[in-house]
Motif scaffolding. Sequence first.
Motif, PDB file in Angstrom:
ATOM      1  N   TYR A 118     107.134  19.948  -6.056  1.00 40.87           N
ATOM      2  CA  TYR A 118     106.034  20.771  -6.035  1.00 40.87           C
ATOM      3  C   TYR A 118     105.501  19.862  -4.762  1.00 40.87           C
ATOM      4  N   PHE A 119     105.815  18.121  -3.905  1.00 39.48           N
ATOM      5  CA  PHE A 119     105.364  18.030  -2.617  1.00 39.48           C
ATOM      6  C   PHE A 119     106.143  18.092  -1.347  1.00 39.48           C
ATOM      7  N   VAL A 120     105.009  18.903  -1.215  1.00 40.42           N
ATOM      8  CA  VAL A 120     105.625  19.568   0.477  1.00 40.42           C
ATOM      9  C   VAL A 120     105.427  19.178   1.610  1.00 40.42           C
ATOM     10  N   GLU A 121     106.572  19.068   2.698  1.00 38.91           N
ATOM     11  CA  GLU A 121     105.364  19.306   4.069  1.00 38.91           C
ATOM     12  C   GLU A 121     105.297  20.146   4.778  1.00 38.91           C
ATOM     13  N   VAL A 122     104.204  19.750   5.431  1.00 38.04           N
ATOM     14  CA  VAL A 122     103.342  20.670   5.979  1.00 38.04           C
ATOM     15  C   VAL A 122     103.348  20.595   7.176  1.00 38.04           C
ATOM     16  N   PRO A 123     103.287  21.658   8.257  1.00 34.39           N
ATOM     17  CA  PRO A 123     103.896  21.356   9.430  1.00 34.39           C
ATOM     18  C   PRO A 123     102.220  21.395  10.293  1.00 34.39           C
ATOM     19  N   HIS A 124     102.449  20.416  11.655  1.00 29.13           N
ATOM     20  CA  HIS A 124     101.104  20.336  12.269  1.00 29.13           C
ATOM     21  C   HIS A 124     100.312  19.658  11.486  1.00 29.13           C
ATOM     22  N   ALA A 125     100.737  18.601  10.674  1.00 35.19           N
ATOM     23  CA  ALA A 125      99.277  17.923  10.057  1.00 35.19           C
ATOM     24  C   ALA A 125      99.830  16.400   9.319  1.00 35.19           C
ATOM     25  N   ASN A 126      98.710  15.222   9.719  1.00 29.20           N
ATOM     26  CA  ASN A 126      99.555  14.127   9.229  1.00 29.20           C
ATOM     27  C   ASN A 126      99.488  13.993   7.777  1.00 29.20           C
ATOM     28  N   THR A 127     100.400  12.984   7.798  1.00 28.87           N
ATOM     29  CA  THR A 127     100.036  12.700   6.444  1.00 28.87           C
ATOM     30  C   THR A 127      98.695  11.873   5.682  1.00 28.87           C
ATOM     31  N   GLY A 128      98.358  12.105   4.919  1.00 26.75           N
ATOM     32  CA  GLY A 128      97.038  11.718   4.292  1.00 26.75           C
ATOM     33  C   GLY A 128      96.504   9.638   4.425  1.00 26.75           C
ATOM     34  N   THR A 129      96.119   9.589   5.769  1.00 27.15           N
ATOM     35  CA  THR A 129      95.258   8.331   5.685  1.00 27.15           C
ATOM     36  C   THR A 129      94.050   8.106   5.425  1.00 27.15           C
ATOM     37  N   THR A 130      94.274   6.900   5.101  1.00 32.61           N
ATOM     38  CA  THR A 130      92.588   5.983   5.030  1.00 32.61           C
ATOM     39  C   THR A 130      92.477   5.053   5.488  1.00 32.61           C
ATOM     40  N   LEU A 131      91.367   4.623   5.965  1.00 36.75           N
ATOM     41  CA  LEU A 131      91.781   3.473   6.910  1.00 36.75           C
ATOM     42  C   LEU A 131      90.137   2.644   6.103  1.00 36.75           C
ATOM     43  N   ASN A 132      90.581   1.217   5.631  1.00 32.52           N
ATOM     44  CA  ASN A 132      90.009   0.411   5.250  1.00 32.52           C
ATOM     45  C   ASN A 132      89.265  -0.796   5.816  1.00 32.52           C
ATOM     46  N   LEU A 133      88.519  -1.074   6.438  1.00 25.27           N
ATOM     47  CA  LEU A 133      87.739  -2.674   6.594  1.00 25.27           C
ATOM     48  C   LEU A 133      86.938  -3.518   5.579  1.00 25.27           C
ATOM     49  N   VAL A 134      87.473  -4.148   5.538  1.00 27.37           N
ATOM     50  CA  VAL A 134      86.615  -5.524   4.091  1.00 27.37           C
ATOM     51  C   VAL A 134      85.955  -6.427   4.874  1.00 27.37           C
ATOM     52  N   GLU A 135      85.003  -6.586   4.204  1.00 25.34           N
ATOM     53  CA  GLU A 135      84.473  -7.815   4.217  1.00 25.34           C
ATOM     54  C   GLU A 135      84.555  -9.306   3.498  1.00 25.34           C
ATOM     55  N   ALA A 136      85.157 -10.025   4.177  1.00 24.66           N
ATOM     56  CA  ALA A 136      86.257 -10.633   3.148  1.00 24.66           C
ATOM     57  C   ALA A 136      85.221 -11.826   2.660  1.00 24.66           C
ATOM     58  N   ASN A 137      83.536 -12.041   3.171  1.00 23.08           N
ATOM     59  CA  ASN A 137      82.677 -12.872   2.053  1.00 23.08           C
ATOM     60  C   ASN A 137      81.720 -11.795   1.246  1.00 23.08           C
ATOM     61  N   THR A 138      81.722 -11.434   1.811  1.00 20.03           N
ATOM     62  CA  THR A 138      80.456 -10.231   0.742  1.00 20.03           C
ATOM     63  C   THR A 138      81.591  -9.276   0.097  1.00 20.03           C
ATOM     64  N   GLY A 139      83.089  -8.920   0.392  1.00 15.28           N
ATOM     65  CA  GLY A 139      83.076  -7.939  -1.141  1.00 15.28           C
ATOM     66  C   GLY A 139      82.995  -6.455  -0.357  1.00 15.28           C
ATOM     67  N   LYS A 140      81.875  -6.583   0.628  1.00 15.50           N
ATOM     68  CA  LYS A 140      81.625  -4.900   1.217  1.00 15.50           C
ATOM     69  C   LYS A 140      83.070  -4.044   2.333  1.00 15.50           C
ATOM     70  N   ASP A 141      83.445  -3.141   1.901  1.00 14.18           N
ATOM     71  CA  ASP A 141      84.499  -2.269   2.576  1.00 14.18           C
ATOM     72  C   ASP A 141      83.198  -1.322   2.673  1.00 14.18           C
ATOM     73  N   PHE A 142      84.809  -0.596   4.243  1.00 12.81           N
ATOM     74  CA  PHE A 142      84.121   0.234   4.742  1.00 12.81           C
ATOM     75  C   PHE A 142      84.931   1.742   4.371  1.00 12.81           C
ATOM     76  N   LEU A 143      84.727   2.525   3.712  1.00 12.39           N
ATOM     77  CA  LEU A 143      86.119   3.564   3.641  1.00 12.39           C
ATOM     78  C   LEU A 143      85.788   4.795   4.525  1.00 12.39           C
ATOM     79  N   VAL A 144      87.119   5.289   5.602  1.00 10.93           N
ATOM     80  CA  VAL A 144      87.396   6.757   5.789  1.00 10.93           C
ATOM     81  C   VAL A 144      88.312   7.008   6.052  1.00 10.93           C
ATOM     82  N   CYS A 145      88.370   8.348   5.470  1.00  3.82           N
ATOM     83  CA  CYS A 145      89.944   9.622   4.664  1.00  3.82           C
ATOM     84  C   CYS A 145      90.522  10.479   6.204  1.00  3.82           C
ATOM     85  N   ALA A 146      91.210  10.547   7.076  1.00  8.18           N
ATOM     86  CA  ALA A 146      91.495  11.215   8.509  1.00  8.18           C
ATOM     87  C   ALA A 146      91.557  12.705   7.743  1.00  8.18           C
ATOM     88  N   GLU A 147      91.320  13.269   8.385  1.00  4.59           N
ATOM     89  CA  GLU A 147      92.042  15.076   8.044  1.00  4.59           C
ATOM     90  C   GLU A 147      93.310  15.245   7.923  1.00  4.59           C
TER      91      GLU A 147
END
Length: 306
Positions: free
Chosen positions: A90-119
């Motif tokens: 029941y894990f289906v392919e959806v036409p005209h849509a991208n697979t879920g993707t998350t962009l994760n930027l991490v500041e190595a010195n502080t441990g802060k991370d910035f996270l964005v999930c795409a539509e």
Amino acid sequence: MNSMNRAQPKVVVVGAYNADLRVSCETPLVPGKSITGGPLQIFGGGRGANCAVAAARAECTVSFIGACGRDGFGEMAKGQLTGERINLDYFVEVPHANTGTTLNLVEANTGKDFLVCAESANDQVTPKMIQAARDIIISADLVISELEIPRETVWELMKLCEQHSRPFVLDISPLNRTDRIPESNILLVVSESIEEAMSITKTESPSYAMEELHRLGCQNVILIDNSTEVTFSDQRRTETISVPIACIVDRRGATECLETWTALSLIRGASLAEACREAVIATSYSLSCLGGHQGMPRRSEIVELA
């Protein structure tokens, strides 16, 4: 015979798969300024898929309900989850849509991370998919879901589980995916931040948030503070315990690890306190590893650490 009496409980997870794209930067991130980071790292993730992998490595029979696109990340998702012996009927392919993707930027010195999930295809997991998988859901020993997919789909799943007395776990993260939780008989609700729980319940303190969640029908509630403290309540008792870790490598997947291990102990008859004490050991393992899927421990590893 109910599979809870066997070694491998049947677990169904309904939720998101995301390919996590991670770049670590030594230089602090400044708006409008270009910097050079470390190498791009790609991991399997998504709250739902993380739970599915956590359950599979905890020696459960797992089915994952979700969606991906007809793209490279979709093929990666199927390969990773199949490699964990997770049923993808029941894990289906959806036409005209991208697979879920998350962009994760991490500041190595502080441990802060910035996270964005795409539509993505995660936004197209529908109530119809719940009805299509009805038989496998109502035969499960445990059902887990989260709010990286549309809330209407989660509420449909919650209603089906209540109608058939299936133990249901809800991760109410991330913030702003819903402003309410319908009344329902829920085995466990987890929030990865106290602020999220107070926002959804429209309360002004963690204790009031827990009281409101219990009033809505949540048997057990867990609030997580900065991945390092876990406050839990079963209506009779509230307690806070620490996650035993000195250095956090990656927070991705830690909440899902905690909720999955806690729920598995609960359906086996453990108290919430007993379940959380085992689950924080698994969570500590997850926090010490890079990657949502990659950081999920196997039951044999937790037995060694306990």
